[in-house]
Scaffold this motif. Structure first.
Motif, PDB file in Angstrom:
ATOM      1  N   TRP A   1      -2.663  -1.035  -8.434  1.00  0.00           N
ATOM      2  CA  TRP A   1      -3.683  -1.359  -7.501  1.00  0.00           C
ATOM      3  C   TRP A   1      -4.194  -2.810  -7.922  1.00  0.00           C
ATOM      4  CZ3 TRP A   1      -5.884   3.927  -8.669  1.00  0.00           C
ATOM      5  CH2 TRP A   1      -5.082   4.764  -8.075  1.00  0.00           C
TER       6      TRP A   1
ATOM      7  N   LYS B   1      -7.371   5.020  -4.905  1.00  0.00           N
ATOM      8  CA  LYS B   1      -7.771   3.607  -5.008  1.00  0.00           C
ATOM      9  C   LYS B   1      -9.171   3.338  -4.535  1.00  0.00           C
ATOM     10  CE  LYS B   1      -6.110  -1.155  -3.626  1.00  0.00           C
ATOM     11  NZ  LYS B   1      -5.266  -1.963  -2.854  1.00  0.00           N
TER      12      LYS B   1
ATOM     13  N   ARG C   1       0.632  -1.031  -0.130  1.00  0.00           N
ATOM     14  CA  ARG C   1       0.058   0.115  -0.017  1.00  0.00           C
ATOM     15  C   ARG C   1       0.939   1.190   0.086  1.00  0.00           C
ATOM     16  NH1 ARG C   1      -2.393  -1.702   5.666  1.00  0.00           N
ATOM     17  NH2 ARG C   1      -0.788  -0.747   7.320  1.00  0.00           N
TER      18      ARG C   1
END
Length: 273
Positions: free
Chosen positions: A175, A129, A119
């Motif tokens: 992502w 995101k 992350r």
């Protein structure tokens, strides 16, 4: 970007091999010191250049996470004739390494996940995101500009090849890889070393701890947190310690015994999870 600096490389020789995977917008230059250290320990080392990387921002327009995953898998399978194969990945490369270990458990005998991009840092990245399916970022800001890279050593930073921009659409691919890697954690059965930098400005170091705890099927997990250096650990001030830790971790798996009293062979921490 200087093509000589960013080119893929092969180093060393031996019965065992290690595949090195660089990070998003990076190049094999970022991981070369780690490759040199592993080659000195008797490993054949191959670092690939992921599709769209190492040249121009426009080269990233026509690639996505599937291309990167496919290139990593092809590189791993090209090493099938070696006795043991290890994979070490930096940042996004760590996510790709996790996928390889989950998808090809019989071929990955050990992992080193360096500054894994589980992350990103910052609340704005968390929000982006969450809003990724609306395509707002690509419409409002199609390109993300870069003026540097996350290195604390000024001399190394001065010579670093830096991609000046990248398409914001590629964050979607990052992502996707984050989600895929976390979903694959329970399938990873390779001994794994996870290394983070406490002063990383790109990814959250706590993400590395989350990842380590999720490796419940791995027979051994070692987590280390480096107090010096930033995100590009292999090139930064913590690089020599990282190389020693990764080399010793792989040596244990290979059955290589260092001279008595070698501090690099300190007992690993218990498996996480």
């Amino acid at each position: 970007m200087d093509p000589e600096k960013t080119a893929p490389f092969e180093l060393g020789r031996g019965d065992d091999a290690c595949l090195l995977l660089h990070g998003f917008t990076g190049s094999p230059w970022d991981v070369r010191p780690l490759g040199e250290a592993l080659a000195a320990r008797g490993l054949y080392v191959r670092a690939i250049q992921l599709p769209g990387h190492g040249s121009t921002p426009e080269a990233l327009l026509n690639v996505d996470h599937r291309d990167w995953t496919r290139a990593a898998a092809q590189a791993l399978l090209s090493l099938r004739d070696y006795r043991r194969t290890f994979v070490a990945g930096l940042s996004m490369g760590a996510l790709l390494a996790l996928r390889l270990a989950a998808d090809y458990p019989e071929r990955v005998h050990g992992l080193a996940l360096v500054a894994p991009a589980v992350r990103f840092k910052g609340p704005h990245m968390w929000l982006l995101k969450r809003l990724r399916h609306y395509g707002l970022l690509e419409r409002v800001k199609p390109w993300v500009l870069k003026s540097g890279t996350d290195l604390s050593d000024p001399e190394v930073l001065a010579e670093a090849p830096i991609l000046p921009a990248f398409p914001s659409a590629r964050l979607q691919d990052m992502w996707e890889l984050q989600d895929a890697a976390m979903s694959a954690l329970h399938r990873v059965r390779s001994p794994t070393l996870v290394a983070v930098a406490e002063q990383d400005h790109v990814v959250d170091p706590e993400g590395g701890q989350v990842l380590a705890r999720g490796l419940t099927a791995s027979p051994q997990v070692r987590f280390i947190s480096l107090t010096t250096g930033f995100h590009i650990i292999p090139r930064d001030k913590g690089g020599p310690l990282l190389a020693s830790e990764v080399g010793s971790f792989f040596d244990r798996i290979r059955g290589v015994v260092a001279p008595s009293g070698d501090p690099k062979l300190s007992p690993p921490r218990p498996a996480a999870g």
